[in-house]
Write an enzyme that holds these catalytic residues in place. Structure first.
Site, short mmCIF file in Angstrom:
data_model
loop_
_atom_site.label_atom_id
_atom_site.label_comp_id
_atom_site.label_asym_id
_atom_site.label_seq_id
_atom_site.Cartn_x
_atom_site.Cartn_y
_atom_site.Cartn_z
N ARG A 231 123.03 -30.46 -14.35
CA ARG A 231 123.85 -30.36 -15.55
C ARG A 231 124.45 -31.74 -15.82
O ARG A 231 124.87 -32.44 -14.89
CB ARG A 231 124.99 -29.34 -15.37
CG ARG A 231 124.56 -27.89 -15.45
CD ARG A 231 124.08 -27.47 -16.85
NE ARG A 231 123.65 -26.08 -16.92
CZ ARG A 231 122.41 -25.64 -16.72
NH1 ARG A 231 121.44 -26.50 -16.43
NH2 ARG A 231 122.12 -24.35 -16.83
N ASP A 255 117.44 -35.63 -16.90
CA ASP A 255 116.89 -34.57 -17.74
C ASP A 255 118.01 -33.84 -18.47
O ASP A 255 117.75 -32.97 -19.29
CB ASP A 255 116.09 -33.58 -16.88
CG ASP A 255 115.39 -32.54 -17.71
OD1 ASP A 255 114.72 -32.93 -18.69
OD2 ASP A 255 115.49 -31.33 -17.41
P1 NAD Z 1 121.32 -22.23 -6.55
O1 NAD Z 1 122.49 -21.38 -6.88
O2 NAD Z 1 120.16 -21.61 -5.86
O3 NAD Z 1 121.78 -23.49 -5.70
C1 NAD Z 1 122.94 -24.23 -5.96
C2 NAD Z 1 123.42 -24.82 -4.66
O4 NAD Z 1 124.57 -25.62 -4.95
C3 NAD Z 1 123.84 -23.76 -3.63
O5 NAD Z 1 123.25 -24.03 -2.39
C4 NAD Z 1 125.35 -23.89 -3.58
O6 NAD Z 1 125.87 -23.59 -2.30
C5 NAD Z 1 125.52 -25.36 -3.93
N1 NAD Z 1 126.87 -25.67 -4.37
C6 NAD Z 1 127.77 -24.88 -4.99
N2 NAD Z 1 128.93 -25.56 -5.18
C7 NAD Z 1 128.76 -26.79 -4.66
C8 NAD Z 1 129.58 -27.92 -4.53
N3 NAD Z 1 130.83 -27.91 -4.99
N4 NAD Z 1 129.06 -29.02 -3.95
C9 NAD Z 1 127.79 -29.02 -3.47
N5 NAD Z 1 126.96 -27.97 -3.55
C10 NAD Z 1 127.44 -26.86 -4.14
O7 NAD Z 1 120.88 -22.87 -7.95
P2 NAD Z 1 119.47 -23.54 -8.29
O8 NAD Z 1 118.55 -22.48 -8.84
O9 NAD Z 1 118.99 -24.36 -7.17
O10 NAD Z 1 119.88 -24.45 -9.52
C11 NAD Z 1 120.69 -25.58 -9.35
C12 NAD Z 1 121.15 -26.07 -10.70
O11 NAD Z 1 120.01 -26.56 -11.42
C13 NAD Z 1 121.71 -24.96 -11.62
O12 NAD Z 1 123.09 -24.79 -11.42
C14 NAD Z 1 121.40 -25.46 -12.99
O13 NAD Z 1 122.56 -26.14 -13.46
C15 NAD Z 1 120.29 -26.48 -12.81
N6 NAD Z 1 119.03 -26.12 -13.50
C16 NAD Z 1 118.49 -27.02 -14.36
C17 NAD Z 1 117.29 -26.74 -15.00
C18 NAD Z 1 116.63 -27.74 -15.95
O14 NAD Z 1 115.71 -27.36 -16.68
N7 NAD Z 1 117.01 -29.00 -15.97
C19 NAD Z 1 116.66 -25.52 -14.76
C20 NAD Z 1 117.23 -24.63 -13.85
C21 NAD Z 1 118.42 -24.93 -13.21
#
Ligand code: NAD
Length: 341
Positions: A231, A255
């Site tokens: 994000r 991205d």
């Molecule tokens: P997920 O929930 O599986 O993983 C997120 C991880 O972040 C978890 O392991 C969680 O413990 C950790 N986390 C939470 N708070 C944290 C903090 N304060 N500091 C460090 N780590 C922390 O999510 P995911 O499916 O792996 O997706 C990750 C992110 O990718 C999403 O939140 C979304 O914003 C982004 N995303 C972007 C796209 C894109 O097209 N660019 C697509 C999908 C997801």
């Protein structure tokens, strides 16, 4: 039952239209985004379906509730654009797609690392006009270098695997480390100091906003490559620009962008872009920007539609809401599993 889609693009219809038809759900697709001004157009629909840049704050939720909306479907995993407390106070469940194709985003993140490190977009642009000079394209081998991964959830752990396949060392930071992952967890500061590339895979929360800021950048290695597919607001854009201009940062692959909701997913090629920071990112040679497309694969779109329609049918048929996102005030999902915010 009727569902209204906001911020719809032609590719959204490919999988959603037939799946909703099969499920006997009536659908209306709007091209415009959800906002307090457009919420009332959901009148008559029990459900709305929104994407990453729809604005679903408290005012919007009030207007949705007044229009009779009973459930909010997110066709994405991130939910930072929804006021969960406001939704809870109006008894509107928010259902998301917790995971669809982690590989799509992790593979794209590595693509940005390679593109930024080896200057592939500039090399292509140069070759197309018959300039075959390679001056300025010097990169470094990834093998043996250190990747710092912030967030080791679905996408982050895939990215860890990809880095290991490149014979990189990996260090990670996560608020909830997974010690079964076989990766060295460390503090954020240590990760900043040791990493040659840093990739962001955590959600945007109050805690993670501007996790990449001037102080963090000052701790990093000279020439570090920063990749953000998560994000935009995880990165303080002004600090990033300063780092890029001074060459402290060797390259950035973005991205997502802090102020992307005004521009991304739309064609501004005939307009004057007035966002100065965006203009700088577009003109600085060691920054690569794309328009929030890391998720954009056939596999991911199909999975998003399947899970979203499944979420809607769970709601309609009064089943357990497996993919419900609860507000910060609530710590457990409807099935009793802990939500990792
Ligand atoms: P997920 O929930 O599986 O993983 C997120 C991880 O972040 C978890 O392991 C969680 O413990 C950790 N986390 C939470 N708070 C944290 C903090 N304060 N500091 C460090 N780590 C922390 O999510 P995911 O499916 O792996 O997706 C990750 C992110 O990718 C999403 O939140 C979304 O914003 C982004 N995303 C972007 C796209 C894109 O097209 N660019 C697509 C999908 C997801």
């Amino acid at each position: 039952m009727k569902v209204v889609f906001y911020d719809t693009k032609p590719y959204d219809r490919i999988w959603f239209e037939p799946m909703l038809k099969d499920a006997g759900v009536e659908v209306r697709f709007y091209e415009y985004k959800l906002s307090p001004d457009t919420a009332a157009f959901a009148k008559g629909a029990a459900a709305i379906c929104i994407f990453v840049n729809d604005e679903c704050g408290a005012n919007t939720i009030e207007a949705l509730a007044d229009a009779g909306v009973k459930v909010i479907l997110l066709r994405c995993s991130g939910y930072n654009n929804v006021d969960l407390n406001a939704a809870a106070s109006r008894n509107i469940p928010v259902l998301r797609v917790p995971t669809y194709s982690p590989a799509a985003v992790a593979e794209y993140a590595m693509g940005l690392v390679l593109a930024a490190n080896r200057k592939i977009p500039r090399a292509y642009a140069r070759a197309r006009v018959g300039n075959f000079s390679i001056n300025g394209f010097l990169g470094f081998d990834l093998e043996g270098r250190t990747a710092g991964v912030i967030g080791t959830g679905q996408i982050g752990r895939k990215f860890v695997k990809i880095c290991k396949a490149f014979d990189m060392n990996v260090v990670a930071y996560d608020k909830y480390p997974d010690n079964t992952l076989g990766v060295e967890y460390t503090t954020l500061d240590d990760l900043f100091e040791r990493s040659d590339i840093i990739s962001l895979h955590c959600p945007l929360t109050k805690e993670t906003r501007h996790v990449i800021n001037a102080d963090a950048i000052s701790r990093m290695k000279d020439g570090v490559i920063i990749v953000n597919t998560s994000r935009g607001a995880l990165v303080d854009t002004s600090a990033l620009l300063d780092g890029l201009k001074s060459r402290k940062i060797g390259g950035a692959g973005l991205d997502v962008y802090e102020e992307e909701d005004r521009y991304f997913f739309e064609d501004f090629s005939n307009e004057v872009i007035t966002d100065d920071e965006l203009l700088q990112l577009l003109s600085i040679p060691n920054a690569i920007l794309s328009s929030h497309q890391a998720f954009f694969t056939e596999d991911a779109l199909r999975a998003i539609a399947e899970v979203t329609v499944g979420n809607l049918l769970d709601y309609r048929d009064d089943r357990e809401l497996r993919n419900r996102v609860l507000s910060e005030n609530t710590s457990h999902a409807s099935n009793g599993s802990k939500i990792r915010f």
